[in-house]
Enzyme design. Sequence first.
Site, PDB file in Angstrom:
ATOM      1  N   HIS A 219       0.836  -1.198   0.000  1.00 30.17           N
ATOM      2  CA  HIS A 219       0.000   0.000   0.000  1.00 30.17           C
ATOM      3  C   HIS A 219       0.875   1.253   0.000  1.00 30.17           C
ATOM      4  O   HIS A 219       1.519   1.535  -0.998  1.00 30.17           O
ATOM      5  CB  HIS A 219      -0.939  -0.041   1.223  1.00 30.17           C
TER       6      HIS A 219
ATOM      7  N   ASP B 198      -6.708  10.596  -0.468  1.00 34.77           N
ATOM      8  CA  ASP B 198      -6.200   9.253  -0.218  1.00 34.77           C
ATOM      9  C   ASP B 198      -4.687   9.294  -0.021  1.00 34.77           C
ATOM     10  O   ASP B 198      -4.187   9.037   1.069  1.00 34.77           O
ATOM     11  CB  ASP B 198      -6.581   8.350  -1.402  1.00 34.77           C
TER      12      ASP B 198
ATOM     13  N   ILE C 163       3.967   3.757   0.298  1.00 36.26           N
ATOM     14  CA  ILE C 163       5.370   3.522  -0.010  1.00 36.26           C
ATOM     15  C   ILE C 163       6.174   4.793   0.228  1.00 36.26           C
ATOM     16  O   ILE C 163       5.674   5.901   0.025  1.00 36.26           O
ATOM     17  CB  ILE C 163       5.528   3.020  -1.466  1.00 36.26           C
TER      18      ILE C 163
ATOM     19  N   ASP D 270      -0.190   4.470   5.312  1.00 39.39           N
ATOM     20  CA  ASP D 270       0.963   4.967   4.559  1.00 39.39           C
ATOM     21  C   ASP D 270       2.179   5.023   5.482  1.00 39.39           C
ATOM     22  O   ASP D 270       2.037   5.014   6.715  1.00 39.39           O
ATOM     23  CB  ASP D 270       0.646   6.356   3.993  1.00 39.39           C
TER      24      ASP D 270
END
EC number: 3.1.1.2
Lengths: 371, 374
Positions: free
Chosen positions: B121, B281, B123, B179
């Site tokens: 997810h 997002d 990175i 994240d």
Amino acid sequence: MIGGAVKVGIAAIIVYKIAEFLLRPGADADVHFKKHYPGECRQVKGIDFGSEDLEVTKDGLAFITSGLWFPGAPKGFTDMITNNNAKGSIFLYDFNKPDLGARKLKLIPSKHFDPEIFHPHGISLLEDEANGEHLLYVVSHRKGKDDAVEKFRYSPKTNELIHVNSFAGDELHITNDLAVISEDKFYITNMMYFKNPYLSIIENLLALHVGSLVFFNGTGFTTAITGMRGPNGVSLSRDRKNLYVNLPFTGSMKVFDIKADYSLTEIQSLLLYTGADNLHVSQSGDALYTGAHPVLSKIMEHISDPSQKAPSSVLKLPLNNGKVDTEKITELFYDHGELISGSSVAAVHNNQLLIGSVIHKLVICDANIKL
Amino acid sequence: MYGRIASFSILLFALQHVIRLIYSLGYHLHYYQHYPGPCYQVESIEFGSGNFFTLPDGTTFITSGLSMNILSRSYQSHYSRNNISGAIYCMNLRTQVPVVSRLAIKVSEDTSFRQDKFRPHGISVWPNYDTGIRHHVVYVVNHPPKEADRIEKFVYDPEENLLRHVKTFTSSKLRVVYDVLAIGEDSFYATNFLYEQQSWFTMLLELFSLMPWSNVVLYSESGGYRTVVTGLTSATGIVMSHCGMFVYVLMCLSSEIRVYKRQEDDSLILQQYYPLHTHPDGAVLDPVTGDLFVGAHPILHQFLRHLDKPWQHKASSQVLHIRVTNGNITSVTELLFDEGDLISGSSAAVVFEKKLLVGSFIDKLVICDVNVPI
């Protein structure tokens, strides 16, 4: 007794909260829209009090109406016009000579024309490709008299507009825009029915569908379509086969077929989800451009008090066989009101976008994307 | 009587909460599509380009094949039916027509890392320019199915075009991770989107009750795991400015972006919060200007439907350009809006040399020419 008082208290709070929610000002109605521009945009010098409607010739001459006034205009609006001595006028912007900015054209009156009571609104053009003596038809709200359509001839050598004729009639109520199909034959929108200020308040409050579309055949007026709610901008397709009318109060637009006898049949009614004002057809006829008011309450506030900003949006409506291709509608421009407030019209020439407003500036954008 | 007042008040409270939720789903919203220039979908990416990181030389690492434990059964069956697998791609945005190449992953024998359970997810890359060979450290959030979320550390081998798995980071402080942000070779921040991680039901309950249990966690070799920001709701993307002074955190359901000032001890102090009125997002830092590009879900109900049945429902995509000056957000411009036909569920974006790269949760990867002023 206390129980009863508490119940009343709670009921009062609920009613207050609901009313507060429903009657909230449009202050945050546009918060989720984000600005975006097709290229570098700047205000055109010379226009400070509106550029409500405009028409562009094939060679890039834009004729722009400015200094709008209409019967029933709020005090803040009329104050701005009178305090700044903004007379009703027609400006010229030449796409090929941008450094000249927008220049006011001298109006040469005729017997029936009084420039002091001239307040232009919608404009429509009959191009004279041979000599450049274009015929301009302008809707005018004549202070103290009825609305009329003023016909001018443009003189390219002297840069003047020579008044030719006036058209008025009982069928014209509170007019907005017109679309000329051939010399002295045009369609004109009656955006409101009642001229009496109190009755027009009721007309707006109750959203009465008493607006109409009227046709002038050269000698007299006939009513083409009735029962519309606030028809505003009207435009024809390049081939003169279709007619388009914006209905900003209902966030919609209607498309008509024009028959040989100039009567109209509705072929499409679409939701635009915005208050689209005036329309301008593209040079090739493949699309319509419209200046729109994304939040109606904000444009109303702006008209009551022009110092309040109103967001501006320009939409491109691609046409397919006369109808609008709703899947391909794109937004070319969105501004929160700082660059231009209350956009009412937009036109494209040589990949430049010209945007007019109700009572604010005139803006031109260079674009590297396909407009 | 007071009992009745109390229960009536609770009812009203629940009612207004439901109304607020329905409002945030965006049924009343309408936007118009527009693009910064001509766009095309990148071949060979079919199932997501959830997040990416771009280095100043244009090298971009993209995660694909995303899945999370909170997602529905129909999503999981869509995943297995299409033989989707978690992967990391590399792309050089400097080239005229950028191509993606899938990076092979090399694992050491005694590792718990399983390729078939890799669901990458967020990175973040800690660039390593020593000795001329770009052995960058790549941190990736991993959601292995039915297990706790974790952070994987890789080292990039540009010569063999692969990623060498080095370490797996697990902790009870890592909840539903979204994240990661590398701040050193062995230190990072991570956003916990939710606190609940066990049952699908409690996760959804926490999400829609807007419980402020989302947070930002810091890991450092010396200090271990430390919670640095608490009381957030649905924190998603996290990025840092070039100078390392400002950390930007996106909050999805609460529709905002927050700017934190990083202190000496890596703790974060809130400096600015900026309402975005959309559902952001992932953010990617522009390696040249320091501005942020955000992939967002403008109409939430569309995105939720898309997450349930991606093959059936498209979701509107939106890219925002957030201008930053000295850690202060000054303006927001919309660079792209698509109704879901070009790309559904945009989750990240970046602009490099007049090319816009847009990634999505489980849809395509798109490149557009940027012909509008940036």
